[in-house]
Design an enzyme around this catalytic site. Structure first.
Site, PDB file in Angstrom:
ATOM      1  N   ARG A   1       0.819  -1.209   0.000  1.00 36.77           N
ATOM      2  CA  ARG A   1       0.000   0.000   0.000  1.00 36.77           C
ATOM      3  C   ARG A   1       0.855   1.262   0.000  1.00 36.77           C
ATOM      4  NH1 ARG A   1      -3.914   0.913   4.873  1.00 36.77           N
ATOM      5  NH2 ARG A   1      -2.029   0.130   5.840  1.00 36.77           N
TER       6      ARG A   1
ATOM      7  N   ASP B   1      -4.849  -3.038   0.282  1.00 36.61           N
ATOM      8  CA  ASP B   1      -4.672  -3.188   1.721  1.00 36.61           C
ATOM      9  C   ASP B   1      -4.977  -4.650   2.025  1.00 36.61           C
ATOM     10  OD1 ASP B   1      -4.924  -3.346   4.418  1.00 36.61           O
ATOM     11  OD2 ASP B   1      -6.152  -1.529   4.628  1.00 36.61           O
ATOM     12  N   PHE B   2      -3.934  -5.436   2.324  1.00 39.08           N
ATOM     13  CA  PHE B   2      -4.213  -6.865   2.416  1.00 39.08           C
ATOM     14  C   PHE B   2      -4.865  -7.286   3.729  1.00 39.08           C
ATOM     15  CE2 PHE B   2      -0.022  -6.830   4.170  1.00 39.08           C
ATOM     16  CZ  PHE B   2       0.845  -6.326   3.212  1.00 39.08           C
TER      17      PHE B   2
ATOM     18  N   LYS C   1       9.367 -16.192   9.030  1.00 36.99           N
ATOM     19  CA  LYS C   1       9.371 -16.181  10.474  1.00 36.99           C
ATOM     20  C   LYS C   1       9.206 -14.744  10.970  1.00 36.99           C
ATOM     21  CE  LYS C   1      13.344 -15.958  12.804  1.00 36.99           C
ATOM     22  NZ  LYS C   1      13.968 -14.630  12.774  1.00 36.99           N
TER      23      LYS C   1
ATOM     24  N   HIS D   1      15.931 -19.064   6.971  1.00 33.02           N
ATOM     25  CA  HIS D   1      16.932 -18.786   5.932  1.00 33.02           C
ATOM     26  C   HIS D   1      18.269 -19.485   6.206  1.00 33.02           C
ATOM     27  CE1 HIS D   1      18.410 -15.548   8.578  1.00 33.02           C
ATOM     28  NE2 HIS D   1      19.510 -15.550   7.861  1.00 33.02           N
TER      29      HIS D   1
ATOM     30  N   LYS E   1      21.595 -21.598   3.591  1.00 25.62           N
ATOM     31  CA  LYS E   1      23.004 -21.197   3.495  1.00 25.62           C
ATOM     32  C   LYS E   1      23.838 -22.347   2.942  1.00 25.62           C
ATOM     33  CE  LYS E   1      22.900 -17.888   7.306  1.00 25.62           C
ATOM     34  NZ  LYS E   1      23.440 -16.586   6.962  1.00 25.62           N
TER      35      LYS E   1
ATOM     36  N   GLU F   1      26.602 -12.099  16.669  1.00 26.40           N
ATOM     37  CA  GLU F   1      26.455 -10.934  15.790  1.00 26.40           C
ATOM     38  C   GLU F   1      27.106  -9.715  16.438  1.00 26.40           C
ATOM     39  OE1 GLU F   1      22.630 -10.773  13.407  1.00 26.40           O
ATOM     40  OE2 GLU F   1      21.926 -11.564  15.312  1.00 26.40           O
TER      41      GLU F   1
ATOM     42  N   ASP G   1      13.802 -15.226  18.301  1.00 25.69           N
ATOM     43  CA  ASP G   1      14.340 -14.728  17.035  1.00 25.69           C
ATOM     44  C   ASP G   1      15.373 -15.687  16.434  1.00 25.69           C
ATOM     45  OD1 ASP G   1      14.572 -12.683  15.038  1.00 25.69           O
ATOM     46  OD2 ASP G   1      16.435 -11.971  15.966  1.00 25.69           O
TER      47      ASP G   1
ATOM     48  N   HIS H   1      16.733 -20.963  13.974  1.00 25.73           N
ATOM     49  CA  HIS H   1      18.049 -21.207  13.373  1.00 25.73           C
ATOM     50  C   HIS H   1      18.917 -22.175  14.197  1.00 25.73           C
ATOM     51  CE1 HIS H   1      16.682 -17.945  11.002  1.00 25.73           C
ATOM     52  NE2 HIS H   1      17.169 -16.964  11.713  1.00 25.73           N
TER      53      HIS H   1
END
Ligand code: BG6
Length: 490
Positions: free
Chosen positions: A50, A93-94, A147, A177, A181, A215, A234, A239
């Site tokens: 949108r 607008d979903f 996710k 994801h 890799k 990270e 997360d 993962h």
């Protein structure tokens, strides 16, 4: 549903197609696939959003914002023009079912194989699926769910139940994801392509396994999302537990999607339940304070935009996990992840047991030997740490390593994880997507920790940005008679 041939008509519909994930990952990955002729020639890409009133505004965004997320040197102006020409903009607008006929007419009478990628928050998964079904667009479509899929086991079950009434399991592609890799794929090759490791891959020979995804980055402007999520949801629920499952699974008899997923599921279901009365013995949560990362001073988590005052959200998790089966009983798997840590590294360290007997005259126990170190990123390499005799008189041993540096072996450039997964969806290959029961088993295991941390009034342990997390993480390993790999090699 069945596989797609390269020349079949295919329409890829990207809900949330102007959002952050689309801009940083999905559209650059699709562009790169296109530039390398990896997309079906007739593939259409419909961006559903949108945000922009007109196609011209979308084009400006593609040209500026998406373009900058494609590595320099990878833009070929002709390929870019061809890619942009595949893209159509569908403004709707979903969250409003009454808007969906706009999508139906944009699809036209013969859209071919339909793929719906939901790069939206999980709250919209069910409403979007319902609206698609109401128009009969669900019958043979593939649906890709990003996710986080839910917030806990209950909400993820709710979403899976509802989506499951509208799409069959073989139509549903749940993205993690990490599974896309190259380096994670290589774990399978290492374990099942070589006979060398399999006899040693068990409790008799392995002392412990460490899996770290560290990270240096903080929360990168995603404060509001992250504060309601935390590192356990997360990174661990998906993962890290997926990596654990791949490292620990039994050899599958084929690479077929369900065969691989069955073996991963068996590991996830065999995880030793969390000790409810003593969660601290197997789980450490932390939150970063201000500190210095690679020479730059960075603020504390509580000082970041979008974070609630006195937030107790964890930015660091360390866990001791055990697998209750004959292969692994009693072997601790230490999992760790965190933001604003000392390094950016994803690494698996397999520590073998010490020699059963010290040969007289050889000085045996040396830190750093008897390890297999599998580095997943940023560089991809496998190092086998062994002991060798130091040249000269006497029998003095010194750690050395055998090293496979994949960048040296394979000059060809690596394919980014999202690109591989998007191509797999386009071709109907499910092996690298998470099946519902795997996801549920992972939630089942993390849920008691989530509960305990939500109820607890004491805050997470602090750690300075740029460190390896709170001291309690090292203490947990010390109790098991070991230490994190970087502690012994420093
Ligand atoms: C995502 C998390 O799934 O993975 C992010 O939501 C995290 O918080 C990212 O930064 C890490 O992925 P990668 O591929 O950069 O290791």
């Amino acid at each position: 549903m069945g596989t797609t041939r390269h020349h079949d008509a295919t329409t890829f519909v990207l809900f949330g197609g102007t959002g952050d994930l689309a801009m940083r990952k999905l559209l650059p990955a699709l562009y790169d696939a296109d530039a390398h002729d990896r997309l079906p020639p007739a593939l259409r890409i419909l961006i559903v959003a949108r945000k922009f009133d007109t196609r011209a505004e979308l084009d400006t965004w593609l040209e500026h914002d998406v373009h900058t997320h494609i590595a320099s040197g990878r833009i070929d102006p002709n390929a870019w023009q061809r890619f942009v020409a595949r893209i159509e903009y569908v403004r709707l607008d979903f969250s409003r079912p009454e808007d969906f006929p706009i999508l139906q007419s944009a699809l036209g009478p013969q859209p071919g194989q339909l793929i719906f990628y939901l790069a939206t928050g999980p709250a919209l998964f069910v409403p979007i699926c319902r609206s698609l079904t109401a128009l009969g667009l669900n019958a043979t479509a593939r649906i890709v769910l990003e996710k986080p899929l839910g917030y806990d086991q209950r909400s993820s079950r709710q979403i899976n139940d509802e989506v499951g009434t509208l799409f069959t399991e073989t139509q549903i592609y749940r993205i993690d994801h990490y599974l896309g890799k190259e380096s994670v794929q290589n774990l399978l090759a290492l374990r099942f392509g070589n006979v060398l490791f399999e006899p040693l891959w068990r409790r008799e020979w392995i002392d412990n396994v460490q899996i770290t995804i560290a990270e240096e980055l903080g929360i990168e402007g995603r404060g509001e999302f992250y504060d309601g999520t935390g590192a356990l949801r997360d990174m661990v629920q998906n993962h890290l537990l997926q990596l654990l499952a791949i490292i620990a699974m039994e050899p599958p008899h084929s690479m077929d999607a369900d065969t691989i997923r069955n073996e991963k599921l068996r590991v996830l279901r065999a995880l030793k339940p969390v000790p409810l009365d003593d969660i601290d013995s197997i789980a450490v949560r932390g939150q970063y304070d201000a500190g210095v990362v690679r020479g730059a001073t960075v603020p504390s988590y509580l000082g970041e935009a979008g974070i609630a005052a006195a937030s107790a959200t964890e930015t660091f998790v360390a866990l001791k996990v055990e697998i209750e089966n004959w292969r692994w009983a009693g072997v601790p798997f230490f999992l760790r992840t965190g933001k604003r840590l000392a390094d950016r590294a994803a690494e698996i360290v397999v520590t073998f047991r010490s020699a059963p007997h010290a040969v007289r005259g050889i000085d045996p126990a040396r830190p750093g030997a008897n390890r297999l170190v599998i580095r997943l990123q940023p560089d991809e390499e496998i190092r086998l740490h062994c002991l060798a005799k130091r040249p000269g008189e006497g029998m003095t041993l010194q750690p050395v390593h055998l090293n496979i540096d994949f960048n040296r072996f394979f000059a060809a450039e690596r394919m980014d994880a999202y690109q591989r997964l998007l191509i797999d969806v386009i071709h109907g290959r499910l092996a690298l997507f998470v099946r519902r029961d795997e996801q549920d088993a992972a939630w089942q295991w993390v849920e008691p920790i989530l509960d305990a941390w939500t109820k607890r009034t004491s805050p997470p342990r602090r750690y300075p940005a740029g460190s390896w997390g709170p001291a309690a993480s090292s203490a947990m390993l010390a109790r098991a008679g070991t230490c994190w790999f970087e502690e012994e090699s420093s």
